[in-house]
Design a protein around this motif. Structure first.
Motif, PDB file in Angstrom:
ATOM      1  N   ASP A  70      41.370  37.491  39.454  1.00  0.00           N
ATOM      2  CA  ASP A  70      42.119  36.243  39.392  1.00  0.00           C
ATOM      3  C   ASP A  70      42.699  35.816  40.735  1.00  0.00           C
ATOM      4  O   ASP A  70      43.457  34.843  40.795  1.00  0.00           O
ATOM      5  CB  ASP A  70      43.266  36.371  38.373  1.00  0.00           C
ATOM      6  CG  ASP A  70      42.760  36.673  36.978  1.00  0.00           C
ATOM      7  OD1 ASP A  70      41.643  36.218  36.653  1.00  0.00           O
ATOM      8  OD2 ASP A  70      43.473  37.360  36.219  1.00  0.00           O
ATOM      9  N   ASP A  71      42.356  36.540  41.780  1.00  0.00           N
ATOM     10  CA  ASP A  71      42.898  36.206  43.102  1.00  0.00           C
ATOM     11  C   ASP A  71      42.081  35.055  43.705  1.00  0.00           C
ATOM     12  O   ASP A  71      40.935  35.239  44.142  1.00  0.00           O
ATOM     13  CB  ASP A  71      42.856  37.438  44.006  1.00  0.00           C
ATOM     14  CG  ASP A  71      43.693  37.275  45.262  1.00  0.00           C
ATOM     15  OD1 ASP A  71      43.867  36.119  45.711  1.00  0.00           O
ATOM     16  OD2 ASP A  71      44.179  38.292  45.792  1.00  0.00           O
TER      17      ASP A  71
ATOM     18  N   LYS B  95      37.873  34.458  45.474  1.00  0.00           N
ATOM     19  CA  LYS B  95      36.873  34.175  44.432  1.00  0.00           C
ATOM     20  C   LYS B  95      35.489  33.868  45.014  1.00  0.00           C
ATOM     21  O   LYS B  95      34.471  34.309  44.486  1.00  0.00           O
ATOM     22  CB  LYS B  95      37.343  33.020  43.559  1.00  0.00           C
ATOM     23  CG  LYS B  95      38.293  33.431  42.437  1.00  0.00           C
ATOM     24  CD  LYS B  95      38.546  32.309  41.463  1.00  0.00           C
ATOM     25  CE  LYS B  95      39.453  32.755  40.313  1.00  0.00           C
ATOM     26  NZ  LYS B  95      38.812  33.730  39.444  1.00  0.00           N
TER      27      LYS B  95
ATOM     28  N   GLU C   8      40.313  44.813  38.454  1.00  0.00           N
ATOM     29  CA  GLU C   8      41.752  44.693  38.240  1.00  0.00           C
ATOM     30  C   GLU C   8      42.553  45.784  38.939  1.00  0.00           C
ATOM     31  O   GLU C   8      43.780  45.696  39.011  1.00  0.00           O
ATOM     32  CB  GLU C   8      42.058  44.681  36.743  1.00  0.00           C
ATOM     33  CG  GLU C   8      41.554  43.417  36.054  1.00  0.00           C
ATOM     34  CD  GLU C   8      41.970  43.348  34.596  1.00  0.00           C
ATOM     35  OE1 GLU C   8      42.513  44.365  34.090  1.00  0.00           O
ATOM     36  OE2 GLU C   8      41.746  42.293  33.975  1.00  0.00           O
TER      37      GLU C   8
END
Length: 496
Positions: free
Chosen positions: A232-233, A237, A259
């Motif tokens: 989610d960074d 991406k 993660e």
């Protein structure tokens, strides 16, 4: 006429001799009475009495004497532990003072030296316990490498192997490069030391971009097989799925999303070295990454690193890696930090955390479940009860136990190998030869973790695996008095 000055040494010695001569502390003197038994947590055979031993033995002595006065048949079982790593370390130091070495002597001669040392100074702590007036049944003193106890260790290993609970596997272990053996996670002490956090630029393939990772061990970058960022960074991406060029090697490593990477920590990008970090090892398994072992058993870098770094110590390799990164303009910044570094608690050596090697393991999960249930149902009670949760916490998160050690002093693993590497596990070499159909066999050189044998202490000291009157009468034991610091090392393992 009384002496003007009280001399405790004379009085204690005389009274202790009278107690011993009378047989006052012998178990089995009251066959009709209710049995009551305690085992002394066996101190290291090379040890000396300290205040912890004295306080612990005093509490046991109070219980033993009290229950004798209540008319019970009391066994307070004494003895000592062979203390594999600690004892081998002491003897190696003594040899070094004589300009000799374990390797120079060879296994057989070295073990002769250890047994000599045990004969001359191994009884010191027992004599100190007796001087305290400890009312143990000294006629039953045991040692973890006595013939009977060794028989119990061998039988236990063979039975657990046949049940499929003991197996051989190649995994990461904590490694002591000084003694060149695996050590237990529980024998690794994290010590705060001053160090640095190096921020290194990894070039992105076919671009003029970089991804920056931070590490406290820059020499391990030579074994990187990926760079990980959080899924989610948003910063990274577009880089996921591309490759970074590993500095100093030219190897391409994938940029992966996992993660494990914490966006709030450092740069949010972490180097993944599956061969030298427990967490990275798990990331590597999830992403099917290559696993590169960089280091020899003595802590020097091996031939899987670029030529300029081969044969260097970890410290020298770190200095050269940092210098070469700076020379190539790939060092972003260096921060001074204080951080915890794993050390072997006995040798105070910085542990290779971890080192990939093949070892013997015991699957303790099914055993742990039974040990947990014994406390839950009230069959065993902790005093004070708050230690129950500590006990549960360790057993519920237990991992396979690495039970092999690359030492010479200890119980040698009862496994023999055939010419093609076939494994024959047996209680004796003759039995192994029968299994092998007459093939030429070679015995596994490793010994068992000391805690493997001491875990059998409550019943091995009573004659198990033979069916003895003492085993029938005094096992299971009535109470255990021990420090909280060995709930994991010893208490839980005995329970299992």
């Amino acid at each position: 006429m009384l002496d003007k000055t009280f001399n405790p040494a004379d009085v204690e010695k005389r009274i202790a001799a009278q107690w011993a001569a009378s047989g006052a502390f012998k178990a089995g003197n009251r066959p009709q009475a209710q049995p009551y038994s305690i085992v002394i947590p066996p101190p290291n055979v090379t040890g000396r009495l300290h205040i912890g031993h004295a306080l612990n033995n005093t509490l046991q002595d109070i219980l033993a004497r009290f229950e004798r006065m209540r008319g019970k048949d009391v066994l307070w079982q004494p003895g000592t532990d062979h203390a594999g790593i600690a004892t081998q370390l002491i003897v190696e130091r003594q040899l070094a003072e004589r300009q000799m070495s374990r390797v120079g002597l060879g296994r057989e001669k070295f073990l002769e030296e250890v047994w000599k040392g045990k004969a001359t100074s191994g009884g010191a702590i027992v004599e100190q316990q007796r001087r305290l007036g400890a009312s143990a049944d000294w006629s039953r003193e045991r040692f973890t490498m006595d013939e009977g106890l060794s028989k119990a260790v061998t039988k236990t290993f063979v039975e657990l192997y046949r049940q499929g609970l003991i197996y051989k596997d190649k995994r990461l272990v904590n490694w002591d490069p000084r003694l060149q053996t695996a050590v237990s996670d529980l024998e690794v002490e994290s010590i705060e030391v001053k160090g640095h956090l190096w921020h290194i630029r990894y070039p992105i393939e076919d671009s003029d971009q970089f991804i920056i990772v931070a590490t406290t061990r820059p020499e391990t970058m030579l074994g990187d097989t990926a760079v990980a960022v959080h899924p989610d960074d948003a910063r990274y991406k577009k880089l996921v799925g591309r490759h970074a060029v590993l500095p100093l090697t030219g190897r391409l490593v994938p940029i992966i999303a996992d993660e494990y990477s914490d966006p709030e920590k450092g740069t949010g990008a972490v180097k993944i070295t599956p061969g030298h970090d427990f967490n990275d090892f798990e990331v590597g398994k999830r992403h099917k990454l290559a696993l590169i072992n960089l280091i020899n058993k003595d802590g020097t870098l091996n031939d899987d690193v670029p030529a300029p770094y081969r044969g260097l110590s970890r410290e020298a390799a770190r200095r050269k890696v940092v210098a070469d990164l700076e020379a190539q303009g790939l060092m972003d910044k260096i921060e001074p930090i204080t951080h915890a570094v794993p050390h072997d608690e006995k040798t105070r050596t910085v542990v290779l955390e971890p080192y990939l090697t093949e070892q013997w393991y015991l699957n303790v999960e099914p055993l742990a479940a039974k040990a947990i249930e014994a406390v839950k149902c009230g069959a065993t009670k902790f005093h004070p009860p708050n230690w129950t949760e500590v006990y549960y916490g360790w057993l519920k998160n237990i991992r396979p136990w690495c039970i092999s050690r690359q030492l010479w002093w200890g119980h040698q693993i009862p496994v023999w190998y055939g010419p093609d590497g076939e494994i024959f596990c047996a209680e004796t070499e003759e039995e192994a030869k029968q299994q092998a159909g007459g093939k030429t066999l070679t015995r596994d050189p490793d010994v068992l973790d000391t805690w493997f044998s001491s875990a059998l202490w409550p019943f091995s000291t009573l004659g198990w695996p033979d069916k003895t009157p003492e085993l029938d009468r005094f096992y299971p034991t009535s109470v255990l008095v021990t420090g909280f610091d060995i709930i994991f090392f010893w208490v839980a393992r005995m329970m299992m």
